[in-house]
Scaffold this motif. Structure first.
Motif, PDB file in Angstrom:
ATOM      1  N   ASN A  74      -8.965 -10.998  -0.289  1.00  0.00           N
ATOM      2  CA  ASN A  74      -7.548 -11.209   0.028  1.00  0.00           C
ATOM      3  C   ASN A  74      -7.454 -12.218   1.159  1.00  0.00           C
ATOM      4  OD1 ASN A  74      -6.650  -9.360  -1.824  1.00  0.00           O
ATOM      5  ND2 ASN A  74      -6.550  -7.691  -0.357  1.00  0.00           N
ATOM      6  N   GLY A  75      -6.860 -13.332   0.882  1.00  0.00           N
ATOM      7  CA  GLY A  75      -6.652 -14.333   1.919  1.00  0.00           C
ATOM      8  C   GLY A  75      -5.352 -14.088   2.662  1.00  0.00           C
ATOM      9  N   PHE A  76      -5.089 -14.899   3.672  1.00  0.00           N
ATOM     10  CA  PHE A  76      -3.864 -14.739   4.436  1.00  0.00           C
ATOM     11  C   PHE A  76      -2.662 -15.238   3.643  1.00  0.00           C
ATOM     12  CE2 PHE A  76      -0.888 -15.823   7.885  1.00  0.00           C
ATOM     13  CZ  PHE A  76      -0.832 -14.575   8.485  1.00  0.00           C
TER      14      PHE A  76
END
Length: 116
Positions: A74-76
């Protein structure tokens, strides 16, 4: 305490000439194997899928577990759904293989206490 294994089995094996160790290996262990196997499978699956303790207690990136690595996809600003789903499938393969080979012990261990 519920005694599902009667002591008469032990006594009969000792009368037949078995030592205590042989009684355990030849009589007790085969009768308790389904329960031991189902408990081991359940404990393994629970430990394999543990997320909260690993997230809380592990600081070093080298020690992180597989669920933590999948969660880091999960990226920002972006979630890599394809990579996350592929990693989840690959992570579940050992559990599926273990369950397929140990299914008869797991099912018999779970249903052993249901019928008296």
């Amino acid at each position: 305490m519920d005694d599902d294994l009667p002591t008469s089995l032990d006594e009969a094996a000792i009368i037949d000439g078995c030592s205590r160790w042989k009684v355990f290996l030849k009589v007790i262990l085969p009768l308790t194997l389904p329960g031991i196997a189902s408990s081991a499978i359940y404990a393994f699956i629970t430990a394999w899928n543990e997320y909260m303790f690993a997230q809380t207690l592990l600081i070093s990136p080298e020690l992180k577990t597989l669920p933590l690595g999948i969660a880091e996809l999960n990226g920002f600003y972006k979630i890599l759904w394809n990579d996350m789903m592929a990693a989840s499938v690959i992570a579940s393969i050992p559990l599926v293989i273990l369950f397929v080979f140990m299914q008869k012990y797991f099912v018999s261990g779970l249903t052993a206490g249901a019928v008296k």
